[in-house]
Design a protein around this motif. Structure first.
Motif, PDB file in Angstrom:
ATOM      1  N   PHE A 244       0.906  -1.341  -0.217  1.00  0.00           N
ATOM      2  CA  PHE A 244       0.173   0.063  -0.054  1.00  0.00           C
ATOM      3  C   PHE A 244       0.967   1.213   0.062  1.00  0.00           C
ATOM      4  O   PHE A 244       2.030   1.358   0.985  1.00  0.00           O
ATOM      5  CB  PHE A 244      -0.915   0.235   1.158  1.00  0.00           C
ATOM      6  N   THR A 245       0.594   2.243  -1.005  1.00  0.00           N
ATOM      7  CA  THR A 245       1.505   3.461  -1.063  1.00  0.00           C
ATOM      8  C   THR A 245       0.292   4.641  -1.015  1.00  0.00           C
ATOM      9  O   THR A 245      -0.677   4.494  -1.749  1.00  0.00           O
ATOM     10  CB  THR A 245       2.290   3.288  -2.196  1.00  0.00           C
ATOM     11  N   SER A 246       0.534   5.544  -0.356  1.00  0.00           N
ATOM     12  CA  SER A 246      -0.238   6.787  -0.491  1.00  0.00           C
ATOM     13  C   SER A 246       0.676   7.934  -0.330  1.00  0.00           C
ATOM     14  O   SER A 246       1.348   8.232   0.469  1.00  0.00           O
ATOM     15  CB  SER A 246      -1.324   6.845   0.512  1.00  0.00           C
ATOM     16  N   ASP A 247       0.305   8.989  -1.443  1.00  0.00           N
ATOM     17  CA  ASP A 247       0.861  10.317  -1.211  1.00  0.00           C
ATOM     18  C   ASP A 247       0.011  11.301  -0.175  1.00  0.00           C
ATOM     19  O   ASP A 247       0.309  12.534  -0.322  1.00  0.00           O
ATOM     20  CB  ASP A 247       1.121  10.872  -2.405  1.00  0.00           C
ATOM     21  N   THR A 308       3.078   7.212   2.499  1.00  0.00           N
ATOM     22  CA  THR A 308       2.989   6.206   3.298  1.00  0.00           C
ATOM     23  C   THR A 308       3.270   5.043   2.425  1.00  0.00           C
ATOM     24  O   THR A 308       2.733   4.971   1.318  1.00  0.00           O
ATOM     25  CB  THR A 308       1.657   6.241   3.773  1.00  0.00           C
ATOM     26  N   ALA A 327      -7.332   2.756   2.286  1.00  0.00           N
ATOM     27  CA  ALA A 327      -7.547   3.904   1.534  1.00  0.00           C
ATOM     28  C   ALA A 327      -8.644   4.856   2.337  1.00  0.00           C
ATOM     29  O   ALA A 327      -8.459   6.105   2.468  1.00  0.00           O
ATOM     30  CB  ALA A 327      -8.117   3.269   0.168  1.00  0.00           C
ATOM     31  N   ARG A 330      -6.859   7.500   4.978  1.00  0.00           N
ATOM     32  CA  ARG A 330      -6.271   8.658   4.381  1.00  0.00           C
ATOM     33  C   ARG A 330      -7.165   9.854   4.890  1.00  0.00           C
ATOM     34  O   ARG A 330      -8.252  10.027   4.952  1.00  0.00           O
ATOM     35  CB  ARG A 330      -6.238   8.735   2.686  1.00  0.00           C
TER      36      ARG A 330
END
Length: 369
Positions: A244-247, A308, A327, A330
């Motif tokens: 999982f990647t989040s900007d 993240t 998600a 966030r």
């Protein structure tokens, strides 16, 4: 820029009753360590750095435990002495495995590790090995097995080739009921993917001991001679890994709610979390194994992209559901405006700061308020 690894060395407790296959599983890890430097504390034997041709001939590599069961023979301060030897910079270990006696109380070993004052170690989880063929009879003779399963972070149902499919499913259901929402991995001859225990070490070739025959080399040669080359393939089929990647920064309250209700079968979570306005100065390294959770804040590097990045490992997990839940963690805005209530933002971080081992004074005050 990729954030650096947390410098602490994970310590994994490998437990299980006599004959369950702990040593076989440990030997499998050594065969498939892929350059990872493993320190081992073996009950009634010693502590060794597994990167040498022999054990007994390795000067300074053995620390005698003696006096029977490790959890009875040493207290927390004495265990620290052995761990201090293995965490010396010269050893350059990546992970330490404690193979407990077949009659040990694993929760006592876990208690010792969590009470340790050694700043160089990190609890890596309690792995309980169960003999599928002898489970019912072992449980009858040793009812404490139920208690051991209840505190495990990962259960390896070993020797599943010795039972039929219907029996295997019955055993999995029973073990899952006793162990709660932890991953249960089926195995034959202790062959599980080493990634469940440790991250593969990425080390330049010149740092390896050039020209010296290692334990890994010896075990592979022996395996090839026995005609078992390649028997460890497809070990990953027993578990899943989800990235999982989040900007967009995470909302700390939502993320802690996710962690507090981790789904059944999710064994490890590792990576880095960006909490945005909750702490603009730091990224938080996350280490979760079974029921254990810890955050380690680290200042953002100059020019480092604020992301993240999480990896989740488990058995029987729903990848789509996990990604959807994350998600939903966030924050509503990538960068909350300055009008946000600073006290509300600070309160949102309290749940995270409870799992930070070493905190700044102002963080301690906030966490205890």
């Amino acid at each position: 820029m990729t954030p650096p690894r947390t410098p602490q060395i994970p310590v994994v407790v490998l437990a299980g009753f006599l004959g369950s296959g702990k040593t076989t599983l440990l030997n499998h890890l050594l065969r498939n360590r892929a350059g990872t430097r493993i320190g081992v504390i073996v009950n009634d034997f010693g502590a060794i750095e597994i990167d040498a041709m022999t054990v007994s001939g390795q000067v300074g590599s053995t620390v005698s435990l003696g006096n029977g069961c490790l959890c009875c023979a040493v207290d927390a301060s004495e265990l620290d002495t052995f761990l201090e030897t293995l965490t010396r910079p010269s050893a350059r270990l990546d992970v330490i495995v404690i193979e407990a006696s077949g009659l040990a109380e694993p929760q006592e070993l876990v208690r010792m590790l969590l009470a340790s004052d050694n700043p160089h170690i990190l609890y890596g989880g309690l792995v309980e090995v169960v003999d599928a063929a002898e489970f019912d009879s072992t449980r009858e003779r040793h009812p404490e097995l139920d208690r051991h399963l209840a505190v495990a972070d990962l259960v390896v149902l070993n020797k599943t080739d010795r039972v039929g499919e219907a029996e295997r499913e019955r055993l999995r259901a029973t073990v899952a009921e006793l162990s709660g929402p932890v991953a249960v991995i089926s195995a034959v001859h202790g062959r599980i993917d080493p990634e469940l225990f440790f991250d593969p070490a990425l080390r330049p070739d010149h740092e390896e001991m050039a020209g010296q025959l290692t334990f890994e080399d010896l075990l592979r040669e022996e395996e090839a001679c026995d005609g078992h080359e390649g028997h460890g393939d497809h070990l990953h089929a027993s578990y899943e890994s989800v990235d999982f990647t989040s900007d967009v920064p995470l909302d700390p309250r939502r993320f802690m709610a996710f962690l507090d209700s981790r789904p059944e079968g999710l064994y490890r979570i590792k990576g880095f979390a960006d909490f945005g306005a909750g702490d603009r100065d730091n990224t938080y390294a996350l280490h979760a194994v079974g029921r254990f959770l810890r955050f380690v804040p680290r200042p953002w590097a100059r020019g480092e992209q604020r992301l993240t990045q999480l990896v989740m490992i488990g058995a029987g997990i729903d990848a789509g559901a996990l990604l959807a839940e994350l998600a939903a963690c966030r924050a509503d805005e990538p960068a909350p405006d300055a009008s946000a209530d600073p006290e509300a933002v600070e309160r949102g971080m309290w749940g995270v700061l409870r799992y930070v081992q070493e905190r700044a004074p102002e963080q301690e005050a906030a966490a205890e308020a």
